[in-house]
Design a protein around this motif. Structure first.
Motif, mmCIF file in Angstrom:
data_model
loop_
_atom_site.group_PDB
_atom_site.id
_atom_site.type_symbol
_atom_site.label_atom_id
_atom_site.label_comp_id
_atom_site.label_asym_id
_atom_site.label_seq_id
_atom_site.Cartn_x
_atom_site.Cartn_y
_atom_site.Cartn_z
ATOM 1 N N THR A 1 10.195 -0.880 6.147
ATOM 2 C CA THR A 1 9.040 -1.674 6.574
ATOM 3 C C THR A 1 8.080 -1.889 5.413
ATOM 4 O OG1 THR A 1 9.245 -0.756 8.806
ATOM 5 C CG2 THR A 1 7.161 -1.825 8.254
ATOM 6 N N GLN A 2 7.858 -0.850 4.609
ATOM 7 C CA GLN A 2 6.996 -0.992 3.433
ATOM 8 C C GLN A 2 7.557 -2.041 2.470
ATOM 9 O OE1 GLN A 2 6.052 2.701 1.452
ATOM 10 N NE2 GLN A 2 5.702 3.788 3.369
ATOM 11 N N ASN A 3 8.840 -1.958 2.197
ATOM 12 C CA ASN A 3 9.451 -2.885 1.238
ATOM 13 C C ASN A 3 9.447 -4.323 1.726
ATOM 14 O OD1 ASN A 3 9.916 -0.893 -0.654
ATOM 15 N ND2 ASN A 3 11.998 -0.467 0.049
ATOM 16 N N ASN A 4 9.406 -4.500 3.037
ATOM 17 C CA ASN A 4 9.272 -5.856 3.582
ATOM 18 C C ASN A 4 7.836 -6.364 3.465
ATOM 19 O OD1 ASN A 4 11.970 -6.051 4.335
ATOM 20 N ND2 ASN A 4 11.607 -5.275 6.401
ATOM 21 N N LEU A 5 6.891 -5.430 3.401
ATOM 22 C CA LEU A 5 5.483 -5.797 3.378
ATOM 23 C C LEU A 5 4.998 -6.187 1.983
ATOM 24 C CD1 LEU A 5 3.144 -5.943 5.429
ATOM 25 C CD2 LEU A 5 2.589 -3.577 4.844
ATOM 26 N N TRP A 6 5.489 -5.498 0.940
ATOM 27 C CA TRP A 6 4.975 -5.755 -0.417
ATOM 28 C C TRP A 6 5.120 -7.209 -0.843
ATOM 29 C CZ3 TRP A 6 2.348 -1.853 0.042
ATOM 30 C CH2 TRP A 6 2.806 -0.551 0.144
ATOM 31 N N PRO A 7 6.282 -7.853 -0.666
ATOM 32 C CA PRO A 7 6.375 -9.264 -1.082
ATOM 33 C C PRO A 7 5.423 -10.165 -0.299
ATOM 34 C CG PRO A 7 8.567 -8.318 -0.729
ATOM 35 C CD PRO A 7 7.579 -7.337 -0.180
ATOM 36 N N ARG A 8 5.145 -9.826 0.947
ATOM 37 C CA ARG A 8 4.205 -10.633 1.729
ATOM 38 C C ARG A 8 2.792 -10.512 1.146
ATOM 39 N NH1 ARG A 8 4.493 -9.525 7.949
ATOM 40 N NH2 ARG A 8 3.494 -11.575 7.981
ATOM 41 N N PHE A 9 2.406 -9.300 0.739
ATOM 42 C CA PHE A 9 1.123 -9.130 0.067
ATOM 43 C C PHE A 9 1.098 -9.924 -1.243
ATOM 44 C CE2 PHE A 9 0.270 -4.879 2.321
ATOM 45 C CZ PHE A 9 -0.687 -5.445 3.143
ATOM 46 N N HIS A 10 2.191 -9.857 -1.986
ATOM 47 C CA HIS A 10 2.266 -10.567 -3.266
ATOM 48 C C HIS A 10 2.091 -12.070 -3.064
ATOM 49 C CE1 HIS A 10 4.162 -12.454 -6.800
ATOM 50 N NE2 HIS A 10 3.720 -11.386 -7.456
ATOM 51 N N ASN A 11 2.704 -12.595 -2.019
ATOM 52 C CA ASN A 11 2.655 -14.037 -1.770
ATOM 53 C C ASN A 11 1.269 -14.535 -1.391
ATOM 54 O OD1 ASN A 11 5.370 -14.305 -2.330
ATOM 55 N ND2 ASN A 11 6.006 -14.188 -0.186
ATOM 56 N N ILE A 12 0.475 -13.658 -0.763
ATOM 57 C CA ILE A 12 -0.852 -14.091 -0.309
ATOM 58 C C ILE A 12 -1.953 -13.684 -1.292
ATOM 59 C CG2 ILE A 12 -1.558 -12.070 1.061
ATOM 60 C CD1 ILE A 12 -2.429 -14.069 3.257
ATOM 61 N N LEU A 13 -1.578 -12.989 -2.351
ATOM 62 C CA LEU A 13 -2.551 -12.528 -3.342
ATOM 63 C C LEU A 13 -2.574 -13.494 -4.527
ATOM 64 C CD1 LEU A 13 -4.439 -10.045 -3.934
ATOM 65 C CD2 LEU A 13 -2.515 -9.060 -5.209
ATOM 66 N N LYS A 14 -3.762 -13.785 -5.031
ATOM 67 C CA LYS A 14 -3.871 -14.636 -6.211
ATOM 68 C C LYS A 14 -3.195 -13.972 -7.405
ATOM 69 C CE LYS A 14 -8.153 -17.039 -4.968
ATOM 70 N NZ LYS A 14 -9.582 -17.269 -5.336
ATOM 71 N N SER A 15 -2.792 -14.758 -8.363
ATOM 72 C CA SER A 15 -2.013 -14.241 -9.498
ATOM 73 C C SER A 15 -2.792 -13.245 -10.342
ATOM 74 C CB SER A 15 -1.543 -15.404 -10.384
ATOM 75 O OG SER A 15 -2.658 -16.130 -10.878
ATOM 76 N N ASP A 16 -4.141 -13.267 -10.241
ATOM 77 C CA ASP A 16 -4.954 -12.297 -10.979
ATOM 78 C C ASP A 16 -5.675 -11.336 -10.039
ATOM 79 O OD1 ASP A 16 -6.665 -14.112 -9.864
ATOM 80 O OD2 ASP A 16 -7.852 -14.469 -11.667
ATOM 81 N N GLY A 17 -5.115 -11.155 -8.835
ATOM 82 C CA GLY A 17 -5.761 -10.349 -7.807
ATOM 83 C C GLY A 17 -5.474 -8.862 -7.904
ATOM 84 N N TYR A 18 -5.978 -8.138 -6.906
ATOM 85 C CA TYR A 18 -5.835 -6.681 -6.843
ATOM 86 C C TYR A 18 -5.350 -6.270 -5.465
ATOM 87 C CZ TYR A 18 -8.824 -6.450 -11.035
ATOM 88 O OH TYR A 18 -9.347 -6.593 -12.297
ATOM 89 N N LEU A 19 -4.448 -5.286 -5.435
ATOM 90 C CA LEU A 19 -4.013 -4.643 -4.203
ATOM 91 C C LEU A 19 -4.322 -3.156 -4.309
ATOM 92 C CD1 LEU A 19 -2.423 -4.412 -1.490
ATOM 93 C CD2 LEU A 19 -0.332 -4.178 -2.878
ATOM 94 N N PHE A 20 -5.131 -2.647 -3.372
ATOM 95 C CA PHE A 20 -5.490 -1.230 -3.348
ATOM 96 C C PHE A 20 -4.774 -0.540 -2.188
ATOM 97 C CE2 PHE A 20 -9.613 -3.101 -5.005
ATOM 98 C CZ PHE A 20 -9.397 -2.722 -6.324
ATOM 99 N N LEU A 21 -4.105 0.581 -2.483
ATOM 100 C CA LEU A 21 -3.443 1.394 -1.468
ATOM 101 C C LEU A 21 -4.162 2.735 -1.343
ATOM 102 C CD1 LEU A 21 0.340 0.809 -2.334
ATOM 103 C CD2 LEU A 21 -1.142 -0.522 -0.812
ATOM 104 N N GLY A 22 -3.792 3.501 -0.310
ATOM 105 C CA GLY A 22 -4.390 4.807 -0.092
ATOM 106 C C GLY A 22 -3.888 5.843 -1.078
ATOM 107 N N HIS A 23 -4.575 6.981 -1.146
ATOM 108 C CA HIS A 23 -4.276 7.983 -2.169
ATOM 109 C C HIS A 23 -2.873 8.565 -2.048
ATOM 110 C CE1 HIS A 23 -5.540 10.527 1.202
ATOM 111 N NE2 HIS A 23 -4.876 11.495 0.627
ATOM 112 N N SER A 24 -2.267 8.503 -0.854
ATOM 113 C CA SER A 24 -0.920 9.052 -0.658
ATOM 114 C C SER A 24 0.154 7.972 -0.632
ATOM 115 C CB SER A 24 -0.863 9.850 0.651
ATOM 116 O OG SER A 24 -1.749 10.947 0.613
ATOM 117 N N GLU A 25 -0.206 6.755 -0.993
ATOM 118 C CA GLU A 25 0.717 5.624 -0.868
ATOM 119 C C GLU A 25 1.102 5.082 -2.241
ATOM 120 O OE1 GLU A 25 -1.047 3.977 3.382
ATOM 121 O OE2 GLU A 25 -1.971 3.326 1.513
#
Length: 282
Positions: free
Chosen positions: A235-259
């Protein structure tokens, strides 16, 4: 007696049915080791529906007639724990990004969009809004919006009402509490209400991360912290590309401390600090 629930525990068959349903509906993984906790969290749903035992409850919630109950079940099973300015290093990165890139973009007439995915009771989104206003008190004059979403309708309702008991405000420095919140004493308790400048920056919406996303614009920043820890690797691996697609090319993705993103380059990301990811092109 109405609402009486049997003392009998959940059977293996009922547990499996509920666990499979929770996974299909929300990606939530329920471990057998957490059976006691799951029983405890769901007993109030049995009482509310006047269902005597978990066998009947699992049959109901898995049926067509139980579609609406599934939302209540997921709400009961998810952990909605958050704090203001939790994992402060992310807000430090956000502050620098605002000063160096996003604020100049806003002044040039561009848009800035920030997504708090898994917003819980709203503390994260309000912490983002405070960070924006700390960088520039006039930031709300520009085209900047924070979208805050969560699968749980109950926490979205709480966030929209924005009535925070004093015990939930411990992460806010006193000067910011005085500056951005109003205080009301109600009986033995004090409650804090965010001011209009904060609230006007944020839109709260119910959203299941595993469903379709209605957003049309790309995001400058995505906070998705302490959410995917409940998902399996698939499920995680299916989610990352979706985040990438909706994030600007110079954007930021923040995850939790255990992720972590197990193979960030496969999803088009690179690491850029503790639990901070940016598109490879950034």
């Amino acid at each position: 007696m109405k609402g009486q629930v049997s003392d009998n525990g959940i059977t293996a068959e009922s547990f499996d049915a509920i666990a499979q349903l929770a996974y299909r509906e929300s990606g939530l993984q329920l471990a057998v080791e957490k059976t006691s906790m799951i029983q405890s969290r769901l007993r109030h749903r049995l009482r509310a529906l006047n269902i005597p035992d978990f066998e009947d409850y699992s049959a109901f919630v898995c049926s067509e007639a139980g579609r609406q109950e599934r939302r209540h079940m997921i709400s009961a099973l998810t952990t909605n724990v958050s704090h203001f300015f939790r994992e402060k290093h992310h807000f430090d990165v956000l502050s620098q990004a605002l000063k160096q890139k996003m604020l100049p973009d806003l002044r040039a007439g561009k848009k800035v969009r920030i997504w708090s995915a898994g917003a819980s009771n709203g503390q994260e989104a309000l912490s983002i809004a405070m960070t924006l206003l700390q960088v520039d008190p006039a930031v709300s004059d520009f085209d900047v919006r924070i979208l805050a979403t969560d699968i749980d309708a109950n926490v979205i309702k709480f966030a929209n009402e924005a009535r925070y008991p004093e015990r939930l405000t411990s992460g806010i420095p006193n000067h910011d509490l005085d500056r951005y919140f109003s205080k009301e004493v109600e009986g033995p308790e004090s409650f804090y209400y965010p001011n209009k400048a904060l609230k006007d920056l944020i839109t709260f919406r119910e959203l299941n991360l595993l469903s379709s996303w209605p957003m049309k614009q790309k995001m400058d920043v995505i906070f998705c912290r302490n959410v995917v820890i409940y998902f399996d690797l698939k499920t995680q691996n299916n989610l990352w590309p979706r985040f990438h697609n909706i994030l600007k090319s110079d954007g930021y993705l923040f995850l939790g401390h255990s992720e972590r993103i197990a193979e960030p380059e496969v999803a088009g990301f690179r690491t850029s600090g503790p639990t901070t990811y940016r598109p490879v092109s950034a």
